[in-house]
Write an enzyme that holds these catalytic residues in place. Structure first.
Site, PDB file in Angstrom:
ATOM      1  N   ASN A   7      -5.768  -9.158  -7.816  1.00 26.27           N
ATOM      2  CA  ASN A   7      -6.175  -9.878  -6.437  1.00 26.27           C
ATOM      3  C   ASN A   7      -7.403 -10.778  -6.720  1.00 26.27           C
ATOM      4  O   ASN A   7      -7.495 -11.851  -6.049  1.00 26.27           O
ATOM      5  CB  ASN A   7      -5.973  -9.091  -5.061  1.00 26.27           C
ATOM      6  CG  ASN A   7      -6.627  -7.711  -5.198  1.00 26.27           C
ATOM      7  OD1 ASN A   7      -6.448  -7.104  -6.316  1.00 26.27           O
ATOM      8  ND2 ASN A   7      -7.663  -7.292  -4.378  1.00 26.27           N
ATOM      9  N   THR A  44       0.776  -1.229  -0.067  1.00 26.20           N
ATOM     10  CA  THR A  44      -0.072   0.105  -0.004  1.00 26.20           C
ATOM     11  C   THR A  44       0.785   1.170   0.164  1.00 26.20           C
ATOM     12  O   THR A  44       0.445   2.192  -0.753  1.00 26.20           O
ATOM     13  CB  THR A  44      -0.814  -0.010   1.367  1.00 26.20           C
ATOM     14  OG1 THR A  44      -1.876  -1.091   1.214  1.00 26.20           O
ATOM     15  CG2 THR A  44      -1.785   1.213   1.298  1.00 26.20           C
ATOM     16  N   SER A  60       5.188  -6.624  -1.944  1.00 28.30           N
ATOM     17  CA  SER A  60       4.884  -6.649  -0.511  1.00 28.30           C
ATOM     18  C   SER A  60       5.334  -7.863  -0.074  1.00 28.30           C
ATOM     19  O   SER A  60       4.868  -9.033  -0.508  1.00 28.30           O
ATOM     20  CB  SER A  60       3.606  -6.281  -0.157  1.00 28.30           C
ATOM     21  OG  SER A  60       3.241  -6.561   0.973  1.00 28.30           O
ATOM     22  N   ALA A  61       6.075  -8.228   0.860  1.00 25.94           N
ATOM     23  CA  ALA A  61       6.623  -9.289   1.594  1.00 25.94           C
ATOM     24  C   ALA A  61       5.636 -10.430   1.793  1.00 25.94           C
ATOM     25  O   ALA A  61       5.717 -11.627   1.692  1.00 25.94           O
ATOM     26  CB  ALA A  61       7.664  -9.272   2.612  1.00 25.94           C
ATOM     27  N   CYS A  91     -18.965  -6.543   2.821  1.00 28.91           N
ATOM     28  CA  CYS A  91     -20.411  -6.407   3.262  1.00 28.91           C
ATOM     29  C   CYS A  91     -20.252  -5.390   4.319  1.00 28.91           C
ATOM     30  O   CYS A  91     -19.573  -5.699   5.196  1.00 28.91           O
ATOM     31  CB  CYS A  91     -21.067  -7.602   3.657  1.00 28.91           C
ATOM     32  SG  CYS A  91     -22.653  -7.653   4.152  1.00 28.91           S
ATOM     33  N   GLN A 110       0.706  -8.851  -6.141  1.00 30.37           N
ATOM     34  CA  GLN A 110       0.035 -10.155  -6.113  1.00 30.37           C
ATOM     35  C   GLN A 110       0.849 -11.059  -6.987  1.00 30.37           C
ATOM     36  O   GLN A 110       0.728 -12.510  -7.152  1.00 30.37           O
ATOM     37  CB  GLN A 110      -1.405 -10.249  -6.701  1.00 30.37           C
ATOM     38  CG  GLN A 110      -2.288  -9.734  -5.758  1.00 30.37           C
ATOM     39  CD  GLN A 110      -2.570 -10.666  -4.230  1.00 30.37           C
ATOM     40  OE1 GLN A 110      -2.117 -11.777  -4.483  1.00 30.37           O
ATOM     41  NE2 GLN A 110      -3.246 -10.254  -3.198  1.00 30.37           N
TER      42      GLN A 110
END
Ligand code: PLP
Length: 393
Positions: free
Chosen positions: A150, A71, A199-200, A325, A179
């Site tokens: 993703n 991110t 990202s690790a 949701c 991803q």
């Protein structure tokens, strides 16, 4: 039985990675900026991890910036480039199916006076390079298109898109490879990207550590300012244990990826076949071939994804759904909506993402449980009853 089919959310930490990190959580606690032997130990491990991460994507170590996550890497690439290139232009391009860590920075920049173009995708989730070409303008400063999605696993034609950008503009090209890097050959030169995020925790490393690759000569301002860490491009004390773990995970991945991918495909194919044979009214989403190897996404008609997840969880199966949701409203996934799927189909979304640790016996167990879960939920659905009546059952 406990089955983990949610590797898009996060992966387990590889046991060797965990072991490798331990000294940096105990004896080796020096601040990497300190000019004594404690600091030296931390600095050494950071630089060795930088080399491992760079090798994973065929980059130079000095072009890797460690961040706190995928991110942050995406935010840094987008906001950092937008600010640095303000005098050149204010137009940005991306796709409508990006992760929110790309889409939200784009929205923020629009509020600040930048203009953004959100490209559509086809029914498999593919961006058309020709659409990129048409959207490029003289004042386009950045194009950000993810490598693999993703929710639907679709892999974008990054090399073709890069070619179109380089031939028709001076825009930088960023890709979110968060991803994909755990499963595909990610090579910054073959892909022709200027910036790339990873990202690790998506490739058997720890959470809370990521990296941004920035090609030499690419103008980008920092998001986080303060100290001199990362050559002033990302201030703040390093997550030394995390970076150590990321480096180790990158090394293991480079060595094992081919073997892992073969295993993943050998599990995913019978899973697809089994679901197709055992459950009617199921729609697979994403591209049938150009997709992540251990990734399977589908929509099950007459059912809500969340109910499916909860029932599967009671049976020891951890999976994910594309739709989120809230307590008041069911918010349809922006990715599935972009594919043009109707809302009632989107609701029944399910994502199964496998890891090299999964075994065939887990696929068999899933295929036994899944039809039972679907039947149980469908038997409570008035829409399904109506469907059966219309079918004359
Ligand atoms: N980009 C994609 C495509 C992702 O799937 C994710 C996380 O799921 C991210 C970025 C964010 O990465 P992180 O969890 O490291 O912040």
């Amino acid at each position: 039985m406990k089955i983990y089919f949610d590797n898009i959310a996060t992966t387990m930490v590889h046991p060797d990675v965990y072991k490798y990190m331990l000294p940096f959580l105990s004896d080796n606690y020096g601040n990497p900026e300190s000019l004594h032997f404690f600091g030296d130990e931390s600095r050494t491990i950071i630089e060795s991890s930088r080399i491992s991460v760079a090798q994973l994507i065929n980059a130079e170590p000095e072009d890797i910036i460690f961040t706190s996550s995928g991110t942050e890497a995406n935010n840094l690439a987008i906001k950092g480039v937008a600010e640095a290139r303000l005098s050149i232009g204010k137009h940005l391009i991306t796709s409508s199916i990006e992760h929110f860590s790309v889409l939200h920075p784009y929205k923020r920049l629009e509020k600040l006076g930048y203009e953004a173009t959100y490209l559509p995708v086809d029914r498999f989730g593919l961006v058309n390079p020709d659409d990129v070409r048409k959207a490029l303008r003289k004042d386009t400063i950045l194009v950000s298109i993810m490598h693999a999605n993703n929710e639907i696993g679709t892999i974008q034609p990054i090399e073709e898109i890069s070619k179109v950008i380089k031939e028709n503009s001076k825009a930088y090209f960023h890709t979110d490879a968060v991803q994909s890097v755990g499963y595909l050959n990610v090579d910054i030169n073959e892909m022709g990207v200027d910036l790339l995020s990873i990202s690790a925790h998506k490739f058997y490393g720890p959470k809370g550590v990521g990296a941004l690759y920035v090609r030499k000569g690419t103008k980008m301002l920092p998001l986080i300012e303060g100290g001199v860490q990362e050559n002033g491009r990302r201030a703040g004390i390093h997550n030394v244990p995390g970076i150590a773990g990321m480096g180790k995970a990158a090394e293991i991945l480079k060595d094992k990826r081919k073997e892992w991918v073969t295993h993943l495909i050998s599990l995913r194919d019978p899973l697809v076949k089994g679901i197709t044979n055992l459950v009617e009214k199921v729609y697979f989403t994403g591209h049938p071939q150009q997709r992540l190897p251990g990734h399977l996404s589908l929509c099950v008609e007459f059912i809500e994804g969340e109910s499916m997840l909860m029932l599967l969880s009671t049976k020891g199966i951890a999976a994910a759904s594309g739709s989120t949701c809230t307590s008041r409203a069911l918010k349809a996934s922006h990715v599935l909506t972009a594919l043009g799927l109707p809302a009632e189909i989107i609701q029944g979304s399910l994502v199964l993402s496998l890891s090299p640790d999964n075994q065939y016996s887990e696929i068999e167990y899933f295929l036994k449980i899944f039809p039972e879960v679907v039947n149980r939920l469908r038997n409570m659905s008035p829409l399904y009853t109506k469907y059966l009546k219309e079918k004359g059952v």
